[in-house]
Design an enzyme around this catalytic site. Structure first.
Site, mmCIF file in Angstrom:
data_model
loop_
_atom_site.group_PDB
_atom_site.id
_atom_site.type_symbol
_atom_site.label_atom_id
_atom_site.label_comp_id
_atom_site.label_asym_id
_atom_site.label_seq_id
_atom_site.Cartn_x
_atom_site.Cartn_y
_atom_site.Cartn_z
ATOM 1 N N ALA A 36 -6.240 -2.504 -3.897
ATOM 2 C CA ALA A 36 -5.653 -1.172 -4.109
ATOM 3 C C ALA A 36 -6.256 -0.501 -5.330
ATOM 4 O O ALA A 36 -6.469 -1.135 -6.363
ATOM 5 C CB ALA A 36 -4.140 -1.311 -4.295
ATOM 6 N N HIS A 41 -18.742 9.122 1.455
ATOM 7 C CA HIS A 41 -19.733 8.059 1.531
ATOM 8 C C HIS A 41 -20.921 8.432 2.420
ATOM 9 O O HIS A 41 -20.785 9.157 3.401
ATOM 10 C CB HIS A 41 -19.073 6.749 1.972
ATOM 11 C CG HIS A 41 -18.235 6.163 0.878
ATOM 12 N ND1 HIS A 41 -17.007 5.587 1.095
ATOM 13 C CD2 HIS A 41 -18.433 6.099 -0.462
ATOM 14 C CE1 HIS A 41 -16.500 5.194 -0.062
ATOM 15 N NE2 HIS A 41 -17.352 5.487 -1.016
ATOM 16 N N SER A 70 -16.595 -3.638 -9.174
ATOM 17 C CA SER A 70 -17.609 -2.713 -8.656
ATOM 18 C C SER A 70 -18.905 -2.778 -9.448
ATOM 19 O O SER A 70 -18.896 -3.031 -10.664
ATOM 20 C CB SER A 70 -17.053 -1.293 -8.738
ATOM 21 O OG SER A 70 -18.056 -0.354 -8.494
ATOM 22 N N PHE A 95 -27.917 14.170 -2.623
ATOM 23 C CA PHE A 95 -27.557 14.449 -4.019
ATOM 24 C C PHE A 95 -28.679 14.024 -4.963
ATOM 25 O O PHE A 95 -28.682 12.904 -5.472
ATOM 26 C CB PHE A 95 -26.258 13.731 -4.391
ATOM 27 C CG PHE A 95 -25.044 14.243 -3.660
ATOM 28 C CD1 PHE A 95 -24.860 15.604 -3.453
ATOM 29 C CD2 PHE A 95 -24.087 13.364 -3.174
ATOM 30 C CE1 PHE A 95 -23.735 16.080 -2.782
ATOM 31 C CE2 PHE A 95 -22.963 13.829 -2.514
ATOM 32 C CZ PHE A 95 -22.783 15.190 -2.310
ATOM 33 N N TYR A 134 -14.515 5.866 -13.135
ATOM 34 C CA TYR A 134 -14.210 4.853 -12.118
ATOM 35 C C TYR A 134 -14.744 3.491 -12.554
ATOM 36 O O TYR A 134 -14.011 2.491 -12.596
ATOM 37 C CB TYR A 134 -14.816 5.277 -10.767
ATOM 38 C CG TYR A 134 -14.873 4.157 -9.755
ATOM 39 C CD1 TYR A 134 -13.713 3.573 -9.270
ATOM 40 C CD2 TYR A 134 -16.111 3.662 -9.303
ATOM 41 C CE1 TYR A 134 -13.774 2.534 -8.359
ATOM 42 C CE2 TYR A 134 -16.172 2.632 -8.398
ATOM 43 C CZ TYR A 134 -15.010 2.064 -7.925
ATOM 44 O OH TYR A 134 -15.070 1.027 -7.042
ATOM 45 N N SER A 192 -11.169 5.007 -5.873
ATOM 46 C CA SER A 192 -12.527 4.456 -5.819
ATOM 47 C C SER A 192 -13.640 5.499 -5.655
ATOM 48 O O SER A 192 -14.725 5.157 -5.196
ATOM 49 C CB SER A 192 -12.619 3.456 -4.668
ATOM 50 O OG SER A 192 -12.376 4.122 -3.447
ATOM 51 N N ASP A 208 0.857 -1.188 0.000
ATOM 52 C CA ASP A 208 0.000 0.000 0.000
ATOM 53 C C ASP A 208 0.886 1.229 0.000
ATOM 54 O O ASP A 208 1.879 1.275 0.730
ATOM 55 C CB ASP A 208 -0.897 -0.002 1.251
ATOM 56 C CG ASP A 208 -2.114 0.882 1.077
ATOM 57 O OD1 ASP A 208 -1.945 2.044 0.663
ATOM 58 O OD2 ASP A 208 -3.228 0.417 1.363
ATOM 59 N N ARG A 249 -29.505 2.432 -3.383
ATOM 60 C CA ARG A 249 -28.278 1.634 -3.409
ATOM 61 C C ARG A 249 -28.480 0.380 -2.561
ATOM 62 O O ARG A 249 -29.360 0.308 -1.712
ATOM 63 C CB ARG A 249 -27.094 2.425 -2.822
ATOM 64 C CG ARG A 249 -26.672 3.637 -3.646
ATOM 65 C CD ARG A 249 -25.955 3.207 -4.919
ATOM 66 N NE ARG A 249 -25.530 4.346 -5.723
ATOM 67 C CZ ARG A 249 -26.305 4.977 -6.611
ATOM 68 N NH1 ARG A 249 -27.552 4.591 -6.799
ATOM 69 N NH2 ARG A 249 -25.824 5.995 -7.319
ATOM 70 N N ASN A 308 -22.669 -1.248 -2.382
ATOM 71 C CA ASN A 308 -22.186 -0.210 -1.448
ATOM 72 C C ASN A 308 -21.720 -0.828 -0.138
ATOM 73 O O ASN A 308 -22.524 -1.367 0.610
ATOM 74 C CB ASN A 308 -23.277 0.818 -1.213
ATOM 75 C CG ASN A 308 -23.439 1.717 -2.425
ATOM 76 O OD1 ASN A 308 -23.822 1.241 -3.492
ATOM 77 N ND2 ASN A 308 -23.112 2.977 -2.288
ATOM 78 N N ARG A 354 -25.272 14.307 -8.139
ATOM 79 C CA ARG A 354 -23.812 14.205 -8.218
ATOM 80 C C ARG A 354 -23.446 13.612 -9.582
ATOM 81 O O ARG A 354 -24.063 12.620 -10.009
ATOM 82 C CB ARG A 354 -23.329 13.301 -7.083
ATOM 83 C CG ARG A 354 -21.841 13.251 -6.915
ATOM 84 C CD ARG A 354 -21.448 12.482 -5.674
ATOM 85 N NE ARG A 354 -21.823 11.072 -5.746
ATOM 86 C CZ ARG A 354 -21.520 10.168 -4.829
ATOM 87 N NH1 ARG A 354 -20.865 10.535 -3.747
ATOM 88 N NH2 ARG A 354 -21.897 8.916 -4.965
ATOM 89 N N LYS A 366 -12.819 -0.159 -13.676
ATOM 90 C CA LYS A 366 -13.080 -1.469 -13.063
ATOM 91 C C LYS A 366 -13.494 -2.484 -14.134
ATOM 92 O O LYS A 366 -13.099 -3.659 -14.087
ATOM 93 C CB LYS A 366 -14.164 -1.342 -11.981
ATOM 94 C CG LYS A 366 -13.708 -0.576 -10.743
ATOM 95 C CD LYS A 366 -12.691 -1.384 -9.922
ATOM 96 C CE LYS A 366 -12.239 -0.668 -8.668
ATOM 97 N NZ LYS A 366 -11.280 -1.428 -7.867
HETATM 98 N N1 UDP Z 1 -24.980 10.458 -1.280
HETATM 99 C C1 UDP Z 1 -25.616 11.584 -0.800
HETATM 100 N N2 UDP Z 1 -24.929 12.402 0.065
HETATM 101 C C2 UDP Z 1 -23.649 12.131 0.463
HETATM 102 C C3 UDP Z 1 -23.020 10.972 -0.026
HETATM 103 C C4 UDP Z 1 -23.712 10.156 -0.900
HETATM 104 O O1 UDP Z 1 -26.769 11.855 -1.141
HETATM 105 O O2 UDP Z 1 -23.085 12.922 1.236
HETATM 106 C C5 UDP Z 1 -25.698 9.541 -2.175
HETATM 107 C C6 UDP Z 1 -25.004 9.299 -3.505
HETATM 108 O O3 UDP Z 1 -25.441 10.241 -4.484
HETATM 109 C C7 UDP Z 1 -25.463 7.878 -3.820
HETATM 110 C C8 UDP Z 1 -25.597 7.227 -2.453
HETATM 111 O O4 UDP Z 1 -25.741 8.296 -1.518
HETATM 112 O O5 UDP Z 1 -26.731 7.894 -4.416
HETATM 113 C C9 UDP Z 1 -24.391 6.381 -2.062
HETATM 114 O O6 UDP Z 1 -23.233 7.156 -2.303
HETATM 115 P P1 UDP Z 1 -21.806 6.752 -1.766
HETATM 116 O O7 UDP Z 1 -20.884 7.882 -2.097
HETATM 117 O O8 UDP Z 1 -21.901 6.350 -0.326
HETATM 118 O O9 UDP Z 1 -21.427 5.455 -2.573
HETATM 119 P P2 UDP Z 1 -21.364 5.173 -4.162
HETATM 120 O O10 UDP Z 1 -22.758 4.789 -4.567
HETATM 121 O O11 UDP Z 1 -20.860 6.398 -4.835
HETATM 122 O O12 UDP Z 1 -20.416 4.031 -4.253
#
Ligand code: UDP
Length: 317
Positions: free
Chosen positions: A72, A189, A115, A206, A139, A75, A31, A219, A168, A279, A143
């Site tokens: 590694a 996250h 992923s 988001f 991303y 992500s 790492d 998710r 997730n 997002r 993957k």
């Molecule tokens: N999300 C959100 N607010 C945050 C972080 C994430 O609304 O502060 C939403 C994001 O748009 C997704 C879900 O929560 O729909 C999970 O996002 P995360 O970043 O945890 O994991 P990802 O799906 O990107 O792997």
């Protein structure tokens, strides 16, 4: 059996190190600590502080190793939209280097952290491993490129490989050294952000206009300890050659608002939120069909969303 855990100081990798050690595996870590934390490395574990991009680091890390768990990589969906070349270099080129070094060292077993982002906006829900793969962000594209690279490698060499497509990952693990948990900076996250949300710094939701029942993204959350359990089972299946791909999730979807409700129940407090724009790179719904992992890995997740929230909460208190 000695296992090299690349990314072994990160959130998921450090928990893999801990669980594998307690189950009697010998562990080596590679790492560069660009996002991980060297203080997670247990005493006595072989640790190469190096990069997938440095062949000498790879050769050193592979000494005496029988199999690789390859965690590694970069992500973050949002970051990958801004810096696609970084994701190409670390994830794709880094894995190419790893496979080359493994071949030279005659280490022919790998479990790769793929992923759900490989699928992109799903054409069917729940998503099967045979579903179409059209990643909506760099991303996920990296993957998917790695999954294809591993398939090709397993056809041209004796490589035995499993890609595990994570949905997730959430939760934490309590050890006698304290909690191993998400320590990203900045944290992106959902669950840690919800649990750290304050009136002055509310969690952003988001997108509230998605085509889902409550307008927020859905998710499929899987506890990190269940996830590592699947890796150990995958490792045990690597007897012949070839490349298998399995989804790892719970099979159930939760909207952002439903996760917020679970956190409110756990804390008995209202979570301060702010409605925000979508997002970049997010698909609306990602829910796994986990029947292949159940069948071929004899795996079943046993920790629910409440446990993921409770463990994350305890880890940050
Ligand atoms: N999300 C959100 N607010 C945050 C972080 C994430 O609304 O502060 C939403 C994001 O748009 C997704 C879900 O929560 O729909 C999970 O996002 P995360 O970043 O945890 O994991 P990802 O799906 O990107 O792997």
């Amino acid at each position: 059996m000695r296992v090299l855990i690349t990314g072994g100081t990160g959130y998921i990798g450090s928990i893999a190190v801990e669980i594998m050690r307690t189950q009697g595996f010998e562990v080596s870590i590679l790492d560069d600590c660009s996002t991980g934390h060297a203080d997670t490395v247990p005493t006595g574990v072989r640790f190469v502080a190096g990069s997938l991009l440095e062949r000498t680091d790879l050769d050193q890390a592979l000494e005496g190793v029988d199999a690789v768990l390859h965690f590694a990589g970069k992500s973050l969906v949002g970051e990958s939209v801004e810096k696609p070349e970084l994701y190409q270099r670390i994830n794709v080129d880094g894995t190419r280097n790893l496979l080359d070094a493994m071949k030279s060292a005659n280490v022919m077993k790998i479990v790769f952290s793929s992923s759900a982002a490989t699928y992109g906006e799903p054409t069917e829900v729940p998503i099967k491993e045979s579903s179409a793969t059209f990643p909506t962000n760099p991303y996920g594209a990296t993957k998917l490129a790695i999954d294809h690279m591993i398939t090709a490698e397993s056809k041209s060499t004796d490589l035995a490989a499993v890609s595990l497509r994570y949905f997730n990952v959430a939760g934490a693990l309590k050890t006698d050294r304290g909690w191993l948990a998400e320590r990203h900076n900045p944290e992106t996250h959902l669950i840690p952000n919800i649990l750290r949300s304050t009136v002055d710094n509310p969690v952003h939701i988001f997108g509230t206009d998605w085509a889902t029942p409550d307008g927020t993204c859905i998710r499929d959350y899987v506890h990190v300890v269940d996830l590592i359990d699947a890796h150990i089972k995958a490792l045990e299946t690597l007897t012949g050659t070839g490349h298998k791909i399995y989804n790892l999730g719970s099979g159930t979807g939760y909207s952002v608002r439903q996760v917020i409700s679970a956190a409110e129940k756990a804390t008995n407090q209202t979570v301060p939120t702010i409605n925000s724009p979508r997002r970049a790179g997010d698909p609306a719904v990602l829910v796994a069909d986990i029947s292949l992992a159940k069948k071929y890995l004899q795996w079943e997740p046993s920790r629910d969303i409440e446990k993921m929230v409770a463990d994350t909460l305890e880890s940050i208190q």
